[in-house]
Design a protein around this motif. Structure first.
Motif, mmCIF file in Angstrom:
data_model
loop_
_atom_site.group_PDB
_atom_site.id
_atom_site.type_symbol
_atom_site.label_atom_id
_atom_site.label_comp_id
_atom_site.label_asym_id
_atom_site.label_seq_id
_atom_site.Cartn_x
_atom_site.Cartn_y
_atom_site.Cartn_z
ATOM 1 N N ALA A 189 0.829 -1.210 0.000
ATOM 2 C CA ALA A 189 0.000 0.000 0.000
ATOM 3 C C ALA A 189 0.861 1.256 0.000
ATOM 4 O O ALA A 189 0.570 2.216 -0.726
ATOM 5 N N ILE A 190 1.927 1.263 0.777
ATOM 6 C CA ILE A 190 2.824 2.419 0.820
ATOM 7 C C ILE A 190 3.509 2.617 -0.524
ATOM 8 O O ILE A 190 3.581 3.738 -1.046
ATOM 9 N N LEU A 191 4.015 1.547 -1.117
ATOM 10 C CA LEU A 191 4.666 1.639 -2.431
ATOM 11 C C LEU A 191 3.686 2.075 -3.520
ATOM 12 O O LEU A 191 4.043 2.869 -4.403
ATOM 13 N N ALA A 192 2.464 1.588 -3.457
ATOM 14 C CA ALA A 192 1.447 1.996 -4.437
ATOM 15 C C ALA A 192 1.165 3.490 -4.331
ATOM 16 O O ALA A 192 1.042 4.178 -5.351
ATOM 17 N N ALA A 193 1.085 4.002 -3.117
ATOM 18 C CA ALA A 193 0.847 5.436 -2.932
ATOM 19 C C ALA A 193 2.021 6.252 -3.468
ATOM 20 O O ALA A 193 1.824 7.269 -4.144
ATOM 21 N N LEU A 194 3.239 5.822 -3.184
ATOM 22 C CA LEU A 194 4.421 6.542 -3.687
ATOM 23 C C LEU A 194 4.486 6.517 -5.203
ATOM 24 O O LEU A 194 4.796 7.534 -5.842
ATOM 25 N N ILE A 195 4.185 5.378 -5.797
ATOM 26 C CA ILE A 195 4.188 5.277 -7.259
ATOM 27 C C ILE A 195 3.107 6.172 -7.856
ATOM 28 O O ILE A 195 3.343 6.866 -8.853
ATOM 29 N N TYR A 196 1.932 6.193 -7.250
ATOM 30 C CA TYR A 196 0.841 7.048 -7.718
ATOM 31 C C TYR A 196 1.258 8.517 -7.716
ATOM 32 O O TYR A 196 1.078 9.233 -8.699
ATOM 33 N N GLU B 155 4.263 9.806 -7.737
ATOM 34 C CA GLU B 155 5.342 10.042 -8.702
ATOM 35 C C GLU B 155 4.791 10.111 -10.127
ATOM 36 O O GLU B 155 5.185 10.973 -10.919
ATOM 37 N N VAL B 156 3.865 9.227 -10.455
ATOM 38 C CA VAL B 156 3.255 9.256 -11.795
ATOM 39 C C VAL B 156 2.486 10.559 -11.993
ATOM 40 O O VAL B 156 2.584 11.197 -13.053
ATOM 41 N N MET B 157 1.740 10.991 -10.990
ATOM 42 C CA MET B 157 0.986 12.240 -11.104
ATOM 43 C C MET B 157 1.931 13.440 -11.256
ATOM 44 O O MET B 157 1.659 14.360 -12.028
ATOM 45 N N ARG B 158 3.034 13.442 -10.524
ATOM 46 C CA ARG B 158 4.006 14.537 -10.629
ATOM 47 C C ARG B 158 4.597 14.596 -12.040
ATOM 48 O O ARG B 158 4.727 15.665 -12.631
ATOM 49 N N ARG B 159 4.953 13.440 -12.577
ATOM 50 C CA ARG B 159 5.529 13.413 -13.928
ATOM 51 C C ARG B 159 4.516 13.813 -14.996
ATOM 52 O O ARG B 159 4.858 14.502 -15.946
#
Length: 100
Positions: A14-21, A23-27
Motif C-alpha cells: 500500500a505504501i509503495l502503491a501510494a508513492l508510485i501514484y 510520482e506518476v501524477m508529478r511526472r
C-alpha cells in the motif's frame, strides 16, 4: 495476548502503491505543463513577477523598445486593464524575451 504492532507485507504494498501514484501524477503534471504554452497574459504576469516589477513597468519598457512615449504606454495599459487586450509592442517584447 497482544503482540503489539506487526508489520505485514500488504502494508508495504500500500505504501509503495501510494508513492508510485504520486510520482506518476508529478511526472504527468510536468509533462502537460511543458506541452501547454503560456498565453501572452500569463507570460506578462510571469515576467513581471520574475524580475520583481509591475505589469505597468513592463508596458513602459516595451514602449521604450519601440520608441513610444510613456503616455502611450500608460493609455495602452489602462485599455489593457479594461479590455484585457495586449498591444502588439508588448506581445513583441514578451516574445523576444522568450526567444532569448
Amino acid at each position: 495476548m497482544d503482540d503489539g504492532f506487526v508489520f505485514q507485507w500488504p502494508m508495504l504494498v500500500a505504501i509503495l502503491a501510494a508513492l508510485i501514484y504520486f510520482e506518476v501524477m508529478r511526472r504527468l503534471d510536468r509533462y502537460w505543463a511543458n506541452r501547454t504554452p503560456l498565453t501572452d497574459e500569463e507570460r506578462l504576469w510571469n515576467h513581471a513577477r520574475t524580475i520583481g516589477v509591475s505589469e505597468h513597468e513592463i508596458f513602459k519598457r516595451a514602449a521604450a523598445n519601440w520608441s513610444l512615449s510613456v503616455d502611450h504606454a500608460e493609455a495602452d495599459f489602462k485599455a489593457y486593464l479594461k479590455k484585457e487586450i495586449l498591444p502588439h509592442y508588448v506581445r513583441d517584447y514578451l516574445r523576444r524575451l522568450n526567444a532569448s
